[in-house]
Scaffold this motif. Structure first.
Motif, PDB file in Angstrom:
ATOM      1  N   GLU B   7       0.850  -1.192   0.000  1.00  0.00           N
ATOM      2  CA  GLU B   7       0.000   0.000   0.000  1.00  0.00           C
ATOM      3  C   GLU B   7       0.888   1.246   0.000  1.00  0.00           C
ATOM      4  O   GLU B   7       2.005   1.204   0.514  1.00  0.00           O
ATOM      5  N   PRO B   8       0.395   2.366  -0.537  1.00  0.00           N
ATOM      6  CA  PRO B   8       1.195   3.599  -0.568  1.00  0.00           C
ATOM      7  C   PRO B   8       1.805   3.959   0.789  1.00  0.00           C
ATOM      8  O   PRO B   8       2.993   4.313   0.869  1.00  0.00           O
ATOM      9  N   ALA B   9       1.032   3.849   1.841  1.00  0.00           N
ATOM     10  CA  ALA B   9       1.555   4.209   3.170  1.00  0.00           C
ATOM     11  C   ALA B   9       2.697   3.278   3.575  1.00  0.00           C
ATOM     12  O   ALA B   9       3.691   3.714   4.172  1.00  0.00           O
ATOM     13  N   ALA B  10       2.571   2.000   3.234  1.00  0.00           N
ATOM     14  CA  ALA B  10       3.605   1.023   3.575  1.00  0.00           C
ATOM     15  C   ALA B  10       4.885   1.289   2.782  1.00  0.00           C
ATOM     16  O   ALA B  10       5.992   1.118   3.290  1.00  0.00           O
ATOM     17  N   ASP B  83       7.038  -6.587  -0.516  1.00  0.00           N
ATOM     18  CA  ASP B  83       8.000  -6.825   0.568  1.00  0.00           C
ATOM     19  C   ASP B  83       9.313  -7.411   0.058  1.00  0.00           C
ATOM     20  O   ASP B  83      10.352  -7.253   0.694  1.00  0.00           O
ATOM     21  N   HIS B  84       9.259  -8.094  -1.081  1.00  0.00           N
ATOM     22  CA  HIS B  84      10.472  -8.678  -1.642  1.00  0.00           C
ATOM     23  C   HIS B  84      11.469  -7.590  -2.046  1.00  0.00           C
ATOM     24  O   HIS B  84      12.678  -7.762  -1.913  1.00  0.00           O
ATOM     25  N   ASP B  85      10.951  -6.490  -2.544  1.00  0.00           N
ATOM     26  CA  ASP B  85      11.838  -5.385  -2.915  1.00  0.00           C
ATOM     27  C   ASP B  85      12.483  -4.765  -1.680  1.00  0.00           C
ATOM     28  O   ASP B  85      13.670  -4.432  -1.691  1.00  0.00           O
ATOM     29  N   ILE B  86      11.692  -4.637  -0.639  1.00  0.00           N
ATOM     30  CA  ILE B  86      12.216  -4.057   0.604  1.00  0.00           C
ATOM     31  C   ILE B  86      13.289  -4.965   1.198  1.00  0.00           C
ATOM     32  O   ILE B  86      14.352  -4.500   1.635  1.00  0.00           O
ATOM     33  N   LYS B  87      13.019  -6.257   1.168  1.00  0.00           N
ATOM     34  CA  LYS B  87      13.967  -7.250   1.702  1.00  0.00           C
ATOM     35  C   LYS B  87      15.285  -7.202   0.926  1.00  0.00           C
ATOM     36  O   LYS B  87      16.378  -7.208   1.513  1.00  0.00           O
ATOM     37  N   LEU B  88      15.192  -7.146  -0.397  1.00  0.00           N
ATOM     38  CA  LEU B  88      16.409  -7.094  -1.214  1.00  0.00           C
ATOM     39  C   LEU B  88      17.132  -5.765  -1.008  1.00  0.00           C
ATOM     40  O   LEU B  88      18.366  -5.730  -0.936  1.00  0.00           O
ATOM     41  N   ALA B  89      16.376  -4.686  -0.894  1.00  0.00           N
ATOM     42  CA  ALA B  89      16.989  -3.375  -0.655  1.00  0.00           C
ATOM     43  C   ALA B  89      17.774  -3.391   0.659  1.00  0.00           C
ATOM     44  O   ALA B  89      18.897  -2.881   0.735  1.00  0.00           O
ATOM     45  N   LYS B  90      17.192  -4.004   1.677  1.00  0.00           N
ATOM     46  CA  LYS B  90      17.888  -4.073   2.979  1.00  0.00           C
ATOM     47  C   LYS B  90      19.167  -4.900   2.886  1.00  0.00           C
ATOM     48  O   LYS B  90      20.195  -4.544   3.467  1.00  0.00           O
ATOM     49  N   ALA B  91      19.100  -6.006   2.156  1.00  0.00           N
ATOM     50  CA  ALA B  91      20.302  -6.835   1.966  1.00  0.00           C
ATOM     51  C   ALA B  91      21.382  -6.043   1.220  1.00  0.00           C
ATOM     52  O   ALA B  91      22.574  -6.138   1.526  1.00  0.00           O
ATOM     53  N   MET B  92      20.954  -5.247   0.247  1.00  0.00           N
ATOM     54  CA  MET B  92      21.913  -4.433  -0.502  1.00  0.00           C
ATOM     55  C   MET B  92      22.523  -3.343   0.384  1.00  0.00           C
ATOM     56  O   MET B  92      23.714  -3.042   0.265  1.00  0.00           O
TER      57      MET B  92
END
Lengths: 101, 101
Positions: B7-10, B83-92
């Motif tokens: 969602e936009p807020a998330a 959430d997959h993008d956020i997870k990968l961004a955090k790993a990066m």
């Protein structure tokens, strides 16, 4: 090591000896889009090409999305294509051939 | 694993918890340009990020030239950020932090 720009005839001759590389309209760079079966093979190719690039101290511009790797080679110091680009292109061909279908 | 669009807020909340990521105007992808000291560090980052990407089965679109790595993340199956993008961004972020000046 010298970075002398290749003469037009030398560029054509070298590209004729390679497969699938496109000379830019301005003749200052050469490109190829490599396709693999999946990300593991694409990144395996990139890892092998990266080792060659670092050894040659000559690096590509490249873009990867999943199984595709788009490569652009040029020699910035010389303002065009040099033997270093051909050498790196050949190393990339070998790395890609090892992962061919 | 589910691929539900955030969602936009998330999205805003997650990006606020990361550093230097830009949301695309269409809000369907997020990007960051990572800078390193040299090619070895840039490719070291890419190798570490690639292992995470393969483990998550979620891969980046990325461009590298020498010490710079431009990353774009999106989840094609979901047509936007998940959430997959956020997870990968955090790993990066972690992989980049290990190579920070």
């Amino acid at each position: 090591m010298k970075y002398e720009k290749l003469e037009p005839a030398a560029i054509d001759e070298n590209l004729a000896g390679l497969s699938g590389w496109t000379l830019a309209a301005d003749r200052l760079s050469m490109s190829k889009s490599f396709k693999f079966r999946n990300f593991v093979e694409a990144f395996g190719f990139m890892a092998e090409a990266a080792l060659a690039a670092e050894k040659f101290n000559h690096h590509p511009e490249w873009f990867n999305v999943y199984s595709r790797v788009d490569v652009k080679l040029t020699t910035h110091d010389a303002g065009g294509l040099t033997d270093h680009d051909i050498k790196l292109a050949k190393a990339m061909e070998k790395a890609a051939a090892r992962r061919a279908d």
